[in-house]
Write an enzyme that holds these catalytic residues in place. Structure first.
Site, short mmCIF file in Angstrom:
data_model
loop_
_atom_site.label_atom_id
_atom_site.label_comp_id
_atom_site.label_asym_id
_atom_site.label_seq_id
_atom_site.Cartn_x
_atom_site.Cartn_y
_atom_site.Cartn_z
N SER A 92 0.75 -1.17 0.02
CA SER A 92 -0.21 -0.14 0.23
C SER A 92 0.92 1.23 -0.05
O SER A 92 0.33 2.26 -0.25
CB SER A 92 -1.04 -0.11 1.37
OG SER A 92 -0.23 -0.04 2.34
N LYS A 141 -6.40 4.28 8.42
CA LYS A 141 -5.28 5.06 7.79
C LYS A 141 -5.69 6.63 7.82
O LYS A 141 -4.88 7.38 8.21
CB LYS A 141 -4.96 4.57 6.52
CG LYS A 141 -4.13 3.25 6.33
CD LYS A 141 -3.87 2.80 5.05
CE LYS A 141 -3.17 1.46 5.18
NZ LYS A 141 -2.74 1.06 3.72
#
Length: 593
Positions: A447, A490
């Site tokens: 990611s 996140k």
């Protein structure tokens, strides 16, 4: 003297027959006792024989009892017997121990097939055991101390077992397979195969007809399938349950009914519509999808009990959405020590994360940390340096053996992207180093690839990146941005830092477009976005992210493959071409020498 001798002779002749008389008398008395006992017990046994005449084993058992009772009563209960001086209760206990049947399992005919769940499947609980009693320092047992196991209780029905527990205890898995293959249950010591025999009784083998249901994770199923050749032959039907439930009208209705039932069964106060909506949102957050509920219903049910506590403290009549949010906030606070410590280190400058200004070769990536039962997001600084040479892109995490395979794969893709978009007319020669700063644990996942690529292009072109942005996303070699996991954690991790430093409307997060359906953000983030204090951007290509991060045009190639001058891609090609020419000149000088 002659008369005395005659008397002695007479008595001698008579007394010679006395032992025979005594034997005859004893036999007649025993026969009389037997007849009397038979007359006394025959009506009782006849009633039992009539009741169980269709069961051959019971008829045989009653016949054996009758034959043995005649001996036992004479030896133990008649005058002069060994138990004559004992109380009636003691005599009754002797008869019970000797004759009362030991009912291992009793299933009523109208109850249907048994369904048994064994929570503790050790060998003795599954296959049965023989218990012992301490009699003056000696361990003694009898058929009355034979105890049934779960297989006996489930015989003729279904037995449910936890696969992980089943494999944890010794001898159980092999014993279960042996019982299912042979179709019978044998009560024996699990240590008999090792030459240690601790069983003094040998119960008869019992025919077994049972369906065993193993419940466990996919990992255990695949492990058994791979390592045990007999597994698929014995367990032929697989039921693979999904982790998610589609969110539709029917599932919402069933979910709401289940929540209300849980509240009623647990003694909690009734749930309002808003409270149920809050629970649905929490379930969608657990599934990380706006269109799915989490199949982990217990995680949602536990919230009701905590919310009920806050409801009672507030002396409210019903559980409302505010109480649900209080319970969720309290749970996050209890599990949030580590995330709070990291945030404080960022605020005091121990962990270097900028949220204002611009910088070349620096970018804020987003990570997810899972520690125990706690899962939270946190920003991490990614830095890149570029210099002439042909060493390639060096992943410092991999070199330090901190980067796992998937993360290393994401870094390797960067070379493919640079070659496809920038090095079609000259060889790609570059030396660059990429690192996730102040990271001292293992890193996995791809990611960070989008952030690493943008940071690499920034260092290559000397174009600064806005530090008020954070970015996450996976990419392929053609510059397409791919979905990632943990998107809510996140975003919220970076939002907490920005909020603590003061939101100014410039702070933003860039995520893949494919993750829009996964957004289930907390209300404070949604409110900040609505007020224009925080932003969430979605991108589907690398160029879109570059334009957001730098404020400059990325540029699109024309039919000849050329980019507009002063665009980001034009500068990248120019810089790579310059490095390639420098490498070529160095090679020529080395060849001349």
């Amino acid at each position: 003297h002659r008369h005395v001798e005659e008397l002695e002779d007479y008595l001698g002749d008579v007394l010679l027959e006395l032992p025979q008389w005594r034997r005859t008398m004893a036999l007649k008395i025993r026969q009389l006792d037997t007849d009397t006992i038979s007359l006394a017990i025959e009506p009782l046994l006849a009633e039992l024989r009539d009741k169980y005449q269709a069961v051959d084993d019971v008829i045989a058992y009653l016949s054996d009892i009758k034959n043995n009772l005649e001996i036992t009563i004479v030896d133990c209960l008649m005058p002069g017997s060994s138990l004559e001086a004992q109380a009636n209760s003691s005599k009754k206990l002797v008869l019970i121990e000797q004759y009362a049947p030991n009912i291992l399992v009793d299933h009523k005919q109208e109850s249907g097939a048994p369904v048994v769940y064994e929570p503790h499947p050790i060998y003795q609980n599954l296959f049965g055991r023989i218990e012992y009693a301490n009699d003056q320092g000696t361990l003694v047992t009898s058929y009355r101390r034979i105890c049934a196991g779960s297989l006996h209780q489930a015989n003729g029905g279904y037995l449910i077992l936890d696969a992980e527990k089943l494999l944890t205890y010794p001898f159980v898995w092999d014993g279960l397979k042996r019982a299912l293959q042979s179709g019978c249950i044998e009560i024996e010591s699990p240590y008999s195969e090792l030459g240690v025999n601790t069983i003094t009784l040998k119960p008869e083998v019992i025919p077994l007809n049972v369906k065993v249901i193993l419940v466990g994770s996919r990992d255990i199923y695949y492990l058994l399938e791979e390592l045990d050749n007999e597994f698929n032959e014995m367990f032929k039907i697989l039921a693979d349950f999904d982790n998610y439930i589609p969110l539709n009208r029917e599932s919402i209705q069933q979910f709401a009914l289940l929540m209300m039932k849980q509240a009623a069964d647990s003694g909690a106060r009734p749930l309002t519509r808003a409270a149920i909506e809050g629970l649905i949102e929490h379930s969608c957050r657990l599934s990380e999808n706006q269109h799915q509920l989490s199949a982990r219903i217990n995680d949602t049910l536990e919230i009701i009990g905590e919310a009920n506590l806050y409801c009672r403290q507030a002396q409210a009549d019903v559980i409302d959405r505010a109480h649900i949010e209080q319970a969720l906030a309290a749970r996050e606070y209890r599990n949030g020590r580590i995330s709070q410590d990291i945030l404080e280190e960022m605020l005091d400058g121990t962990i270097l994360i900028d949220t204002e200004g611009e910088a070349i070769g620096k970018i804020n990536g987003l990570t997810v940390l899972e520690i125990g039962g706690s899962c939270f997001g946190s920003p991490a600084r990614i830095t890149t340096t570029v210099y002439p040479g042909s060493r390639g892109i060096v992943d410092i995490e991999r070199e330090a053996e901190l980067g796992q395979a998937i993360h290393s794969k994401g870094v390797m893709i960067l070379t493919g992207y640079l070659g496809h978009f920038y090095a079609q007319q000259f060889p790609l020669a570059i030396s660059a180093s990429i690192a996730i700063e102040q990271s001292y644990n293992l890193i996995d996942g791809d990611s960070a690839a989008l952030g690493e690529l943008c940071c690499l292009i920034s260092a290559l072109t000397r174009i600064p990146i806005k530090q008020s942005f954070a970015i996450t996303g996976s990419i392929n070699q053609y510059g397409e941005v791919q979905a990632i996991g943990g998107v809510n954690e996140k975003i919220e991790g970076f939002f907490r830092l920005c909020k603590a430093r003061g939101l100014n409307g410039q702070h933003a997060v860039i995520i893949p477009s494919a993750n829009k359906r996964n957004l289930m953000l907390k209300q404070e983030v949604i409110d900040a976005v609505a007020d224009g204090l925080f932003s969430v951007y979605t991108v589907s290509r690398v160029d879109e992210a570059l334009e957001l991060l730098t404020g400059e045009i990325a540029g699109e190639a024309d039919s000849d493959g050329n980019y507009p001058e002063m665009s980001i891609n034009f500068k990248a090609i120019s810089r790579l071409k310059e490095i390639s020419e420098m490498a070529s000149e160095d090679d020529k000088e080395e060849s001349a020498l």
